[in-house]
Write a protein that holds these residues in place. Sequence first.
Motif, PDB file in Angstrom:
ATOM      1  N   PHE A   1       0.847  -1.196   0.000  1.00 47.72           N
ATOM      2  CA  PHE A   1       0.000   0.000   0.000  1.00 47.72           C
ATOM      3  C   PHE A   1       0.882   1.247   0.000  1.00 47.72           C
ATOM      4  O   PHE A   1       1.828   1.360   0.803  1.00 47.72           O
ATOM      5  CB  PHE A   1      -0.893   0.022   1.235  1.00 47.72           C
ATOM      6  N   ILE A   2       0.574   2.199  -0.882  1.00 46.94           N
ATOM      7  CA  ILE A   2       1.344   3.442  -0.996  1.00 46.94           C
ATOM      8  C   ILE A   2       0.377   4.624  -1.009  1.00 46.94           C
ATOM      9  O   ILE A   2      -0.697   4.560  -1.620  1.00 46.94           O
ATOM     10  CB  ILE A   2       2.188   3.444  -2.286  1.00 46.94           C
ATOM     11  N   HIS A   3       0.757   5.699  -0.313  1.00 44.61           N
ATOM     12  CA  HIS A   3      -0.076   6.905  -0.318  1.00 44.61           C
ATOM     13  C   HIS A   3       0.744   8.111  -0.737  1.00 44.61           C
ATOM     14  O   HIS A   3       1.981   8.060  -0.788  1.00 44.61           O
ATOM     15  CB  HIS A   3      -0.688   7.141   1.080  1.00 44.61           C
TER      16      HIS A   3
ATOM     17  N   ALA B   1       8.797   7.971   0.453  1.00 44.56           N
ATOM     18  CA  ALA B   1       9.556   7.040   1.289  1.00 44.56           C
ATOM     19  C   ALA B   1       9.782   5.725   0.549  1.00 44.56           C
ATOM     20  O   ALA B   1      10.865   5.117   0.666  1.00 44.56           O
ATOM     21  CB  ALA B   1       8.805   6.783   2.592  1.00 44.56           C
ATOM     22  N   TYR B   2       8.816   5.288  -0.213  1.00 43.18           N
ATOM     23  CA  TYR B   2       8.954   4.055  -0.983  1.00 43.18           C
ATOM     24  C   TYR B   2      10.083   4.205  -1.997  1.00 43.18           C
ATOM     25  O   TYR B   2      10.941   3.314  -2.139  1.00 43.18           O
ATOM     26  CB  TYR B   2       7.637   3.732  -1.693  1.00 43.18           C
ATOM     27  N   GLY B   3      10.097   5.349  -2.721  1.00 41.75           N
ATOM     28  CA  GLY B   3      11.134   5.573  -3.721  1.00 41.75           C
ATOM     29  C   GLY B   3      12.522   5.636  -3.092  1.00 41.75           C
ATOM     30  O   GLY B   3      13.475   5.053  -3.625  1.00 41.75           O
ATOM     31  N   LEU B   4      12.644   6.329  -1.968  1.00 43.45           N
ATOM     32  CA  LEU B   4      13.937   6.421  -1.285  1.00 43.45           C
ATOM     33  C   LEU B   4      14.405   5.051  -0.802  1.00 43.45           C
ATOM     34  O   LEU B   4      15.587   4.709  -0.896  1.00 43.45           O
ATOM     35  CB  LEU B   4      13.840   7.389  -0.101  1.00 43.45           C
ATOM     36  N   TYR B   5      13.483   4.276  -0.292  1.00 47.35           N
ATOM     37  CA  TYR B   5      13.841   2.942   0.193  1.00 47.35           C
ATOM     38  C   TYR B   5      14.370   2.090  -0.959  1.00 47.35           C
ATOM     39  O   TYR B   5      15.401   1.429  -0.837  1.00 47.35           O
ATOM     40  CB  TYR B   5      12.628   2.265   0.828  1.00 47.35           C
ATOM     41  N   GLN B   6      13.645   2.096  -2.089  1.00 48.44           N
ATOM     42  CA  GLN B   6      14.082   1.294  -3.226  1.00 48.44           C
ATOM     43  C   GLN B   6      15.436   1.762  -3.747  1.00 48.44           C
ATOM     44  O   GLN B   6      16.271   0.958  -4.173  1.00 48.44           O
ATOM     45  CB  GLN B   6      13.042   1.361  -4.353  1.00 48.44           C
ATOM     46  N   GLU B   7      15.690   3.056  -3.685  1.00 42.74           N
ATOM     47  CA  GLU B   7      16.938   3.612  -4.214  1.00 42.74           C
ATOM     48  C   GLU B   7      18.103   3.404  -3.260  1.00 42.74           C
ATOM     49  O   GLU B   7      19.219   3.079  -3.683  1.00 42.74           O
ATOM     50  CB  GLU B   7      16.758   5.109  -4.486  1.00 42.74           C
ATOM     51  N   LYS B   8      17.870   3.552  -1.952  1.00 47.43           N
ATOM     52  CA  LYS B   8      18.973   3.594  -0.989  1.00 47.43           C
ATOM     53  C   LYS B   8      19.128   2.323  -0.154  1.00 47.43           C
ATOM     54  O   LYS B   8      20.254   1.974   0.232  1.00 47.43           O
ATOM     55  CB  LYS B   8      18.774   4.774  -0.021  1.00 47.43           C
ATOM     56  N   SER B   9      18.012   1.652   0.162  1.00 45.23           N
ATOM     57  CA  SER B   9      18.068   0.620   1.195  1.00 45.23           C
ATOM     58  C   SER B   9      17.688  -0.780   0.736  1.00 45.23           C
ATOM     59  O   SER B   9      18.003  -1.753   1.432  1.00 45.23           O
ATOM     60  CB  SER B   9      17.142   1.015   2.362  1.00 45.23           C
ATOM     61  N   ALA B  10      17.013  -0.910  -0.370  1.00 42.29           N
ATOM     62  CA  ALA B  10      16.482  -2.221  -0.764  1.00 42.29           C
ATOM     63  C   ALA B  10      17.597  -3.174  -1.150  1.00 42.29           C
ATOM     64  O   ALA B  10      18.609  -2.780  -1.750  1.00 42.29           O
ATOM     65  CB  ALA B  10      15.500  -2.060  -1.922  1.00 42.29           C
ATOM     66  N   TRP B  11      17.426  -4.428  -0.787  1.00 47.67           N
ATOM     67  CA  TRP B  11      18.332  -5.486  -1.209  1.00 47.67           C
ATOM     68  C   TRP B  11      18.048  -5.797  -2.684  1.00 47.67           C
ATOM     69  O   TRP B  11      16.989  -5.471  -3.225  1.00 47.67           O
ATOM     70  CB  TRP B  11      18.117  -6.748  -0.374  1.00 47.67           C
ATOM     71  N   LEU B  12      18.995  -6.490  -3.305  1.00 44.37           N
ATOM     72  CA  LEU B  12      18.802  -6.840  -4.698  1.00 44.37           C
ATOM     73  C   LEU B  12      17.586  -7.749  -4.884  1.00 44.37           C
ATOM     74  O   LEU B  12      16.847  -7.638  -5.865  1.00 44.37           O
ATOM     75  CB  LEU B  12      20.045  -7.527  -5.282  1.00 44.37           C
ATOM     76  N   TRP B  13      17.344  -8.642  -3.915  1.00 44.49           N
ATOM     77  CA  TRP B  13      16.180  -9.527  -4.047  1.00 44.49           C
ATOM     78  C   TRP B  13      14.870  -8.732  -4.032  1.00 44.49           C
ATOM     79  O   TRP B  13      13.869  -9.157  -4.625  1.00 44.49           O
ATOM     80  CB  TRP B  13      16.161 -10.624  -2.982  1.00 44.49           C
ATOM     81  N   GLU B  14      14.901  -7.554  -3.366  1.00 43.16           N
ATOM     82  CA  GLU B  14      13.715  -6.710  -3.380  1.00 43.16           C
ATOM     83  C   GLU B  14      13.513  -6.063  -4.749  1.00 43.16           C
ATOM     84  O   GLU B  14      12.384  -5.834  -5.184  1.00 43.16           O
ATOM     85  CB  GLU B  14      13.811  -5.650  -2.282  1.00 43.16           C
ATOM     86  N   HIS B  15      14.621  -5.768  -5.442  1.00 40.94           N
ATOM     87  CA  HIS B  15      14.512  -5.284  -6.811  1.00 40.94           C
ATOM     88  C   HIS B  15      14.046  -6.408  -7.735  1.00 40.94           C
ATOM     89  O   HIS B  15      13.324  -6.162  -8.711  1.00 40.94           O
ATOM     90  CB  HIS B  15      15.859  -4.718  -7.285  1.00 40.94           C
TER      91      HIS B  15
ATOM     92  N   VAL C   1       6.818   5.198 -12.723  1.00 42.81           N
ATOM     93  CA  VAL C   1       8.059   5.934 -13.001  1.00 42.81           C
ATOM     94  C   VAL C   1       9.151   5.484 -12.045  1.00 42.81           C
ATOM     95  O   VAL C   1      10.297   5.220 -12.449  1.00 42.81           O
ATOM     96  CB  VAL C   1       7.823   7.458 -12.888  1.00 42.81           C
ATOM     97  N   ILE C   2       8.826   5.387 -10.756  1.00 39.71           N
ATOM     98  CA  ILE C   2       9.811   4.935  -9.759  1.00 39.71           C
ATOM     99  C   ILE C   2      10.274   3.518 -10.078  1.00 39.71           C
ATOM    100  O   ILE C   2      11.471   3.211 -10.043  1.00 39.71           O
ATOM    101  CB  ILE C   2       9.220   5.008  -8.346  1.00 39.71           C
ATOM    102  N   ARG C   3       9.329   2.644 -10.392  1.00 35.35           N
ATOM    103  CA  ARG C   3       9.687   1.249 -10.719  1.00 35.35           C
ATOM    104  C   ARG C   3      10.674   1.217 -11.877  1.00 35.35           C
ATOM    105  O   ARG C   3      11.695   0.518 -11.829  1.00 35.35           O
ATOM    106  CB  ARG C   3       8.432   0.460 -11.085  1.00 35.35           C
ATOM    107  N   SER C   4      10.371   1.989 -12.924  1.00 37.78           N
ATOM    108  CA  SER C   4      11.246   2.001 -14.092  1.00 37.78           C
ATOM    109  C   SER C   4      12.628   2.539 -13.747  1.00 37.78           C
ATOM    110  O   SER C   4      13.654   1.984 -14.167  1.00 37.78           O
ATOM    111  CB  SER C   4      10.613   2.846 -15.199  1.00 37.78           C
ATOM    112  N   GLN C   5      12.670   3.615 -12.949  1.00 41.86           N
ATOM    113  CA  GLN C   5      13.960   4.208 -12.577  1.00 41.86           C
ATOM    114  C   GLN C   5      14.813   3.235 -11.777  1.00 41.86           C
ATOM    115  O   GLN C   5      16.033   3.142 -11.985  1.00 41.86           O
ATOM    116  CB  GLN C   5      13.727   5.486 -11.769  1.00 41.86           C
ATOM    117  N   VAL C   6      14.169   2.503 -10.862  1.00 37.07           N
ATOM    118  CA  VAL C   6      14.913   1.564 -10.022  1.00 37.07           C
ATOM    119  C   VAL C   6      15.416   0.387 -10.860  1.00 37.07           C
ATOM    120  O   VAL C   6      16.579  -0.024 -10.749  1.00 37.07           O
ATOM    121  CB  VAL C   6      14.027   1.062  -8.867  1.00 37.07           C
TER     122      VAL C   6
END
Length: 916
Positions: free
Chosen positions: A664-666, A728-742, A763-768
């Motif tokens: 869920f994202i807001h 926060a979701y975008g920052l997490y994917q960019e800075k903190s997510a493990w490769l398995w999360e990608h 857009v965020i998904r594509s950038q990541v």
Amino acid sequence: MNGEQLEKTLSASVYAEKVFSIYREQIEEDYNLDQYLSGLSRQEIVRITQKTLQEVEDEQQWMKLLRILRARLMFRWIWQDVNKLTNVVQLTKELSDFADICISEAKDFAQKPLLQKYGEPIGVDGSVQDLIVIGMGKLGAQELNLSSDIDLIFAFDEQGETNGKKVIDVQQFCILWGQKLIYLLDHITADGFVFRVDMRLRPWGDGSPLALSYAALEKYLIQHGREWERYAWIKARVITGIEKGQELLAMTRPFVFRRYVDYTAFAAMRDMKSMIEKEVVRRHLQDDIKLGAGGIREIEFIVQVFQLIYGGAKLELQDRQCLVSLAHLAEMEFLTTSVVKQLKDAYLFLRRVEHAIQALNDQQTQSLPVTDDLRVRLRIALGYGTWSEFIDDLDTHRHIVKAQFKLLIQENIDTETVTNQENLQQHLNEHLDESARQLVHEFWSSNAVKKLPAQALDRLKAFWPTFIELVLQSEKPQSALLRLMPLIESVLRRTVYLVMLVESKGALQRLIKMAVVSPWICEELTQYPVLLDDFLSMDFELPTRLDLQDAMRHQLLRVEADQIEDQMRVLRLFKKSHVLAVAASDVLAESPLMKVSDALTDIAEVSVDTTLHLAYRAVADRFGFPVLKNGQRCTLDTKGFIVIGYGKLGGIELGYGSDLDLVFIHDLEEQTDTNGLKQITGFEFALKVAQKFMSLMTTQTLDGRAYEIDTRLRPSGEAGVLVTSLRAYGLYQEKSAWLWEHQALVRARSIAGDEVLRKAFEVIRSQVLTQVRDTKVVQDEVLKMRQKMKDHLGSNETEKKSGIFHLKQDAGGIVDIEFMAQYMVLAWSGTKPDLARYSDNVRILEDAARLGNLSNAEAQALIQAYLSERAESHRLALANKNMQVQATDWQDTREIVCKLWQKLIDPTAGNALDSQ
């Protein structure tokens, strides 16, 4: 006047001659009015009637003027009918409109002396009570004949007392009111009558009070309503007291149109037809064009039986008018277009004959005349040169109707099969082992069967031989029997389902075929027998997204916003019934795997979208709307909230029994309050929406759960908050997510919520995903994660040595292919961003070939392996089996997958199958 038309009119009708001799001057004056030769609108009929009665206070004068008006209008309608200046539909509508205004005017006139004597009737809630007049039969359907009775029911909202000097209760007031209304219309004076009034369709008929409260009427229908009354109430229409009357009709709808597909309507129709036939013989009515064989009533029965069977689910079939519902039967393919045309032609012909018969002497009759002079008049009215020509056409239409009616109501129980039940049972025993034979014996000896009411036991006994016969015709009689016996036991107290299956032999055959293939389907039906309703009316075509949205919308239209339990029931039964429909299409129509997965995914997405809307609306109704990050106040359309689907849902690859991986994202101002009476912050609002969503979807009810939901793929997993802001979701994917999360993000897709926010997520998904990555690092991480899964979820060494292959988790299985597709996106989309466009494996593999990263042969080999393995996984799910299969059956497929795994991800692996 037109002499030829006048002569024909007078020759066709004794009544017309009489009226013309009395009111010649007025009729000639009427004729000069333009509307006399054309149709009269409802507004014109109202205006003419009210003008006739305006400022008339004397009762005798009021009755006289209305009867004279009726006679003049009747002459006009006979004139138009005989000279073909109108048609059946227009004529019956005008007659019904005239009846409506007469009832309304009589009701108002009848009330005045009662108010003077007793005061106003006041209900217990303090409101003034109205007399609700319900039109039944042809009046209700706006299909009145030239000399029809009008069938009425009188009702009022609630009990109470009048407020005048002399006090009586509301019911007595309404009874007196109704009696006077009947007298004003029905009483025969020197000028005739307006309408004959028939009140026998009210609860308990002539032996009951003339007017009933809503509560008494509802109690009667629930406790004592008979099957023939369901037919009668199909045509019910509010004549006066529209607002309250509509509430009353809404209350009767569940009695008339059952929520389930109701094949008991056939039995009720047969009973009514049998009674009518006995009456026809007793009263010598064989030449009655309404009640006789092939008559109007049989056409109405054909239409009404489909209305009662399917009307609860298919709202179009709740129309009161015969021809309208007949057209719907063709649209829904319950009857062929040619049959519907034949029945329509017969109906219009017979109704015109009915008008001509009743015009003879202004009598309520449908019997053909027996004297020569009346026969001459009738054939003149209908435009025939000889009586025999007319009879030939009449017989042709009646023969068609009779044949269609017989085809519809014939018993589907083969009497020879019933007679030979013992032989069938003995034959069945030859296909059963001892435990199965014992199961059947225990069933018939059980207390549940012994305690059945007589009617239910009769239904079971009628069902059993047909069931046995079809079981014996199946590929695996014992499997079919053992899987369906629990279902039969579960519906013993609702043996209407057994009636449905006997009446729809094809449905029973399909059910048995599905039982042979899928115990899972049988278990679903056993646990939730209500799904049989939908199964019996399935067309076994995969539902489209639009079909699903329409179905969900129609089901929720009946549910109030605050009825949470009803909302949850709709969500659960929607999901279960449509998944069952997909399974039926899969098994019986052999629908392609990709289309089956698309349909299962569509069902889930419509469920998620609907649930989000319900959850958001519920929270907004309580707390008001939050504010978006851009400062705008949210609405139900601009929610600032989305749902992301991961895994099989995101990859458009759902199977039977799949849970939903959701995030869920807001995009709300987290610290800004909502604008409701009770205010909360934007973050609290988003959290409550997510929690409400989870509750609506996953709460265990009598109907189960809609879906199991897994939210562990959200940022920080179970340690993270249930709903995350987009930033926060975008920052997490960019800075903190493990490769398995990608890796998981490859199969992520926005599926519901605010359109603007959904695009921002993509857009965020594509950038990541299109970041440039070190291919060797990606290989190592993907390989490490894959090995963990094999160790924890794949076959153990003993199973491998015994020739077991886990279709999903072992080397060469489904997950290997999924990991390769994910690897391609993460390793190569930095330079070829098109690889990150799609979330489903097949299109990722196709794009990899198109962009040159795989050869066409390699991509097609992987796609075919993937589809083959997934198709088998679907089959195993339907059969309630796990994913372990014989390795030898999959050797070639696995070698293809393992060879490409070695090439793409683990060059040092060698042949992975050699190590097993």
